[in-house]
Write a protein that holds these residues in place. Structure first.
Motif, PDB file in Angstrom:
ATOM      1  N   VAL A 112       0.836  -1.202   0.000  1.00 20.33           N
ATOM      2  CA  VAL A 112       0.000   0.000   0.000  1.00 20.33           C
ATOM      3  C   VAL A 112       0.870   1.251   0.000  1.00 20.33           C
ATOM      4  O   VAL A 112       0.585   2.223  -0.724  1.00 20.33           O
ATOM      5  CB  VAL A 112      -0.955   0.003   1.217  1.00 20.33           C
ATOM      6  CG1 VAL A 112      -1.679   1.339   1.332  1.00 20.33           C
ATOM      7  CG2 VAL A 112      -1.956  -1.138   1.099  1.00 20.33           C
ATOM      8  N   ARG A 116       0.708   4.190  -2.773  1.00 18.57           N
ATOM      9  CA  ARG A 116       0.476   5.592  -2.422  1.00 18.57           C
ATOM     10  C   ARG A 116       1.635   6.485  -2.869  1.00 18.57           C
ATOM     11  O   ARG A 116       1.439   7.644  -3.254  1.00 18.57           O
ATOM     12  CB  ARG A 116       0.276   5.726  -0.910  1.00 18.57           C
ATOM     13  CG  ARG A 116      -0.951   5.001  -0.362  1.00 18.57           C
ATOM     14  CD  ARG A 116      -2.220   5.498  -0.999  1.00 18.57           C
ATOM     15  NE  ARG A 116      -3.418   4.902  -0.405  1.00 18.57           N
ATOM     16  CZ  ARG A 116      -4.582   4.825  -0.994  1.00 18.57           C
ATOM     17  NH1 ARG A 116      -4.732   5.279  -2.236  1.00 18.57           N
ATOM     18  NH2 ARG A 116      -5.621   4.283  -0.379  1.00 18.57           N
ATOM     19  N   GLU A 119       1.347   6.650  -6.906  1.00 23.45           N
ATOM     20  CA  GLU A 119       0.034   7.123  -7.361  1.00 23.45           C
ATOM     21  C   GLU A 119      -0.277   6.675  -8.793  1.00 23.45           C
ATOM     22  O   GLU A 119      -0.498   7.491  -9.696  1.00 23.45           O
ATOM     23  CB  GLU A 119      -0.040   8.655  -7.276  1.00 23.45           C
ATOM     24  CG  GLU A 119       0.115   9.186  -5.851  1.00 23.45           C
ATOM     25  CD  GLU A 119      -0.014  10.694  -5.791  1.00 23.45           C
ATOM     26  OE1 GLU A 119       0.207  11.348  -6.828  1.00 23.45           O
ATOM     27  OE2 GLU A 119      -0.339  11.202  -4.710  1.00 23.45           O
ATOM     28  N   CYS A 139      -6.820   0.046  -0.672  1.00 24.46           N
ATOM     29  CA  CYS A 139      -6.761   1.025  -1.769  1.00 24.46           C
ATOM     30  C   CYS A 139      -8.010   0.906  -2.636  1.00 24.46           C
ATOM     31  O   CYS A 139      -7.914   0.636  -3.856  1.00 24.46           O
ATOM     32  CB  CYS A 139      -5.507   0.810  -2.618  1.00 24.46           C
ATOM     33  SG  CYS A 139      -3.952   0.987  -1.753  1.00 24.46           S
ATOM     34  N   VAL A 142      -8.195   2.811  -6.104  1.00 21.23           N
ATOM     35  CA  VAL A 142      -7.269   2.548  -7.209  1.00 21.23           C
ATOM     36  C   VAL A 142      -7.745   1.317  -7.987  1.00 21.23           C
ATOM     37  O   VAL A 142      -7.985   0.266  -7.390  1.00 21.23           O
ATOM     38  CB  VAL A 142      -5.841   2.301  -6.690  1.00 21.23           C
ATOM     39  CG1 VAL A 142      -4.876   2.049  -7.855  1.00 21.23           C
ATOM     40  CG2 VAL A 142      -5.358   3.472  -5.840  1.00 21.23           C
TER      41      VAL A 142
END
Length: 424
Positions: A112, A116, A119, A139, A142
């Motif tokens: 994760v 992050r 992105e 997430c 996403v």
């Protein structure tokens, strides 16, 4: 479009970070990435968790960002780097790994964090054999695409093939591998539950995706093959009469013992029969049993264990054989079979898993029921004695394989899935 890949095996960019050469697995992903990089709107980050990494590392090679993270399971990390430690110690480490499979859940936060950090517009997880796709739980915003390689939840059911229970405890490395697969299948089922979008290439993998998640969205996405196989061609005139080739690993469900028994049957009437086996068959455990089986059947002079074979050696062995055999009890879409078909080698395979999506009986190859060495022997005999049939299967199998693995079709299918999931 920024796409983040999670892969099970280190790619060349990862190996360069630790000064090693790439192993034999995962080359189809290298070919796929190379083709995708022709499209300038793609930006790729490729992440691999492996015991070859002692710490988090990141490097850019050929405009691709490669990220390496240490194996979260300490036992697997030690086993991967035991460097000459006795086989007893290696077995203990693997057994420890089997009983700490649940520790892979701890790696989810690391995945994760990487997501992050970069992105991405999309996360593409190659395979369910590692817990990468659990990151979807944290997430939800996403898009994730999980492409199927094998499905351990099914593989574990066939792991021991026809080996009786009393025999299984003789092979601690296999038992460790099986226990790890058994325990990890719980995590794999959670991966199927918490993800929505999957990619595959056989009727078998689609059926099992929908079994574990009836609401799943399934994309048909093929696999690319290396040019070494696409560009090479088998010709009967170059084949050595009576020669059979296969590639394998020392696991029970690969069915090599069934093929050796078939060779023993054929040897009674075909004295020139000769089997070559490529792959890491050593001198201990299940490997030793395979060697002893060949010796006990009087086949020491006609069953040849080649050990590790590189790409050029595989191509050479395929060109020189009359028949390629896949004797496994379970597979999805084995690359070894696809490579043999792409070269036009006449193929005989067990009817298992996703293989019927690759071979149509009597048209692109011959099939036999798993574990039936007598029928396998007759299928091989049929191909060796019927040159017209072998030629027809060679031509049809090669044509179908080239259409299935053609690069533009594979890339088109994947780009469609990426576009559908991102809207880009």
């Amino acid at each position: 479009m920024r796409v983040l890949w999670f892969v099970n095996a280190p790619m060349p960019g990862h190996m360069a970070m630790v000064g090693r050469r790439m192993e034999t697995t995962g080359w189809w992903m290298v070919s796929l990435l190379k083709e995708l990089m022709r499209y300038r709107h793609f930006q790729f980050i490729v992440v691999c968790e492996s015991g070859i990494f002692n710490q988090y590392c990141e490097e850019v090679h050929d405009n691709v960002t490669y990220v390496g993270i240490p194996e979260q399971n300490i036992f697997r990390r030690l086993a991967a780097n035991q460097n000459g430690v006795s086989i007893i110690v290696a077995r203990l480490l693997l057994i420890g790994a089997a009983f700490t499979a649940a520790a892979c859940l701890k790696g989810r936060n690391n995945y994760v964090d990487i997501i992050r950090r970069y992105e991405p517009d999309l996360v593409h997880v190659h395979g369910t054999e590692k817990p990468y796709a659990l990151a979807k739980q944290l997430c939800p915003d996403v898009p994730f695409l999980v492409t199927i390689q094998g499905i351990l939840d099914v593989y574990r059911q066939y792991y021991w093939a026809d080996l009786p229970w009393r025999e299984r405890l003789k092979y601690p490395q296999l038992m460790a591998d099986y226990l790890g697969m058994q325990r990890y299948s719980v995590i794999e089922r959670e991966i199927f539950r918490c993800n929505q979008n999957f990619g595959g290439r056989t009727f078998w993998d689609r059926a099992h995706v929908l079994r574990m998640n009836s609401q799943a969205c399934y994309f048909n996405i093929g696999e690319m093959l290396r040019e070494d196989f696409i560009g090479s061609r088998w010709r009967s005139s170059n084949a050595v009469k009576g020669r059979i080739y296969t590639t394998t690993t020392p696991r029970t469900y690969k069915g090599i013992h069934i093929l050796i028994e078939a060779i023993a049957i054929l040897r009674m009437t075909m004295p020139n029969i000769h089997l070559r086996i490529g792959g890491p068959i050593g001198k201990h455990g299940w490997s030793r049993r395979m060697r002893r089986l060949a010796a006990s059947r009087g086949l020491s002079d006609c069953v040849e264990f080649l050990g590790y074979v590189d790409t050029s050696q595989i191509v050479e062995n395929l060109q020189e054989c009359q028949v390629y055999v896949l004797p496994s009890f379970i597979e999805n879409s084995p690359n070894s079979l696809a490579e043999a078909q792409a070269m036009g080698v006449p193929c005989v395979s067990s009817y298992c898993g996703g293989v019927p999506s690759m071979i149509e009986e009597g048209e692109t190859g011959l099939l036999f029921n798993c574990g039936d060495s007598a029928v396998l022997a007759e299928k091989i005999r049929t191909l060796m004695n019927d040159e017209q049939l072998a030629t027809r299967l060679s031509m049809c199998g090669r044509k179908v394989a080239h259409a299935r693995h053609e690069s533009s079709g594979v890339v088109s299918g994947l780009r469609f899935a990426y576009s559908e999931l991102t809207g880009l």
